[in-house]
Design an enzyme around this catalytic site. Structure first.
Site, mmCIF file in Angstrom:
data_model
loop_
_atom_site.group_PDB
_atom_site.id
_atom_site.type_symbol
_atom_site.label_atom_id
_atom_site.label_comp_id
_atom_site.label_asym_id
_atom_site.label_seq_id
_atom_site.Cartn_x
_atom_site.Cartn_y
_atom_site.Cartn_z
ATOM 1 N N LYS A 212 30.860 -21.884 28.302
ATOM 2 C CA LYS A 212 29.558 -21.910 27.638
ATOM 3 C C LYS A 212 29.040 -23.324 27.437
ATOM 4 O O LYS A 212 29.778 -24.304 27.436
ATOM 5 C CB LYS A 212 29.614 -21.124 26.332
ATOM 6 C CG LYS A 212 29.709 -19.620 26.614
ATOM 7 C CD LYS A 212 29.398 -18.748 25.434
ATOM 8 C CE LYS A 212 29.286 -17.282 25.889
ATOM 9 N NZ LYS A 212 29.118 -16.354 24.757
ATOM 10 N N ARG A 259 37.357 -12.880 26.075
ATOM 11 C CA ARG A 259 36.505 -12.556 27.229
ATOM 12 C C ARG A 259 36.378 -13.814 28.080
ATOM 13 O O ARG A 259 35.922 -14.854 27.601
ATOM 14 C CB ARG A 259 35.139 -12.081 26.737
ATOM 15 C CG ARG A 259 34.221 -11.572 27.822
ATOM 16 C CD ARG A 259 32.925 -11.015 27.207
ATOM 17 N NE ARG A 259 32.044 -10.464 28.224
ATOM 18 C CZ ARG A 259 31.160 -11.161 28.917
ATOM 19 N NH1 ARG A 259 31.020 -12.472 28.673
ATOM 20 N NH2 ARG A 259 30.402 -10.589 29.834
#
Length: 281
Positions: A212, A259
């Protein structure tokens, strides 16, 4: 939880595992790799939720993911499949096709029928916290470091109350604080630092920090790395070690499901984190 995006426009791997002429063969090959690398769950997404992504109709989303579900379960019938969707009709079709979990990044806020649909289906549910919709994120007012955790706690509690009202069994629910979803750059660190506060819900926690932007931003600001990057943004591959550092921090603070795009390195990092946790007992 291995990420399998069958999209042309996801922020990290858009187009890598999906194209109309190669669907679902390319996705199946990646699914098998993720499973062989140690994924316990595959999370399949057909619509990107990055800002400025192209919106899909529910029919278009289902045309992407349903053949992938069928091909994976034909090859690996024991695979546990999660579907990353905020559309209740997609959830319905995916569970009927053999998926077991609905991972809704909106926490059932963007489709009024999602909670009742999941209750009727009896499926597993991941309720994620998000702040606004993707198109809103660039314009949201900044959060002070002391505001992030209280906001997430209050709004996850509201999502749990709504799920209970819809009669979703509590033991079907996993919570996700939603890193990057309406939290910009360094706003994510107070959440990661105080993730243990989510234990108050007494529910499993899922965490998705893989590749991210807030991690890339930190790397780009680090003096030795900034020189190496020469003012550029770290590539997706260059975010692996930062991702694993954040994943270990999350596990040590109570995360149960990670995840990730990169399953094998994450499995290795989790093994070390789990051994550390075992030594604290």
């Amino acid at each position: 939880m291995g990420i399998l995006n069958v999209t042309p426009d996801s922020f990290s791997d858009g187009g890598h595992f999906y194209s109309p002429e190669h669907a679902p063969e390319r996705a199946l090959a990646q699914a098998i790799k993720l499973l062989d690398d140690g994924a316990g769950i595959l999370d399949i997404g057909g619509e990107s939720t990055r800002p400025n992504a192209t919106p899909l109709t529910e029919d278009e989303e289902q045309a992407r993911i349903l053949p992938v579900i069928a091909s994976i379960l034909k090859e690996r019938p024991e695979a546990i499949l999660s579907i990353d969707t905020f559309h209740s009709s997609t959830a319905q079709h995916a569970i009927e096709a053999g998926a077991e979990i609905i991972n809704d990044v909106s926490g059932h806020l963007w489709d009024a029928n999602m909670s009742s649909t999941c209750a009727k289906l009896g499926c597993g549910v991941v309720l994620m916290h998000t702040r606004g919709r993707p198109q809103d994120w660039p314009h949201l007012p900044p959060l002070a470091s002391t505001e992030v955790l209280p906001l997430v706690l209050i709004e996850l509690e509201e999502r749990l109350e709504a799920a209970a009202t819809a009669r979703i069994p509590r033991n079907n629910i996993v919570l996700d604080p939603g890193f990057g979803f309406g939290k910009r750059l360094d706003e994510n660190y107070p959440l990661l630092a105080h993730l243990d506060q989510l234990r108050r819900f007494n529910l499993p926690l899922a965490v998705g920090v893989s590749r991210k932007g807030f991690l890339a931003h930190t790397l780009a600001e680090s003096p030795p790395l900034a020189v190496l990057l020469d003012g550029g943004t770290p590539s997706m591959a260059d975010r692996l070690h930062a991702t694993n550092a954040a994943n270990v921090a999350a596990i040590l603070s109570g995360a149960h499901i990670i995840r990730t795009h990169d399953v094998r390195p994450t499995v290795e990092a989790a093994a070390i984190a789990d051994r550390i946790l075992a030594a604290t007992i």
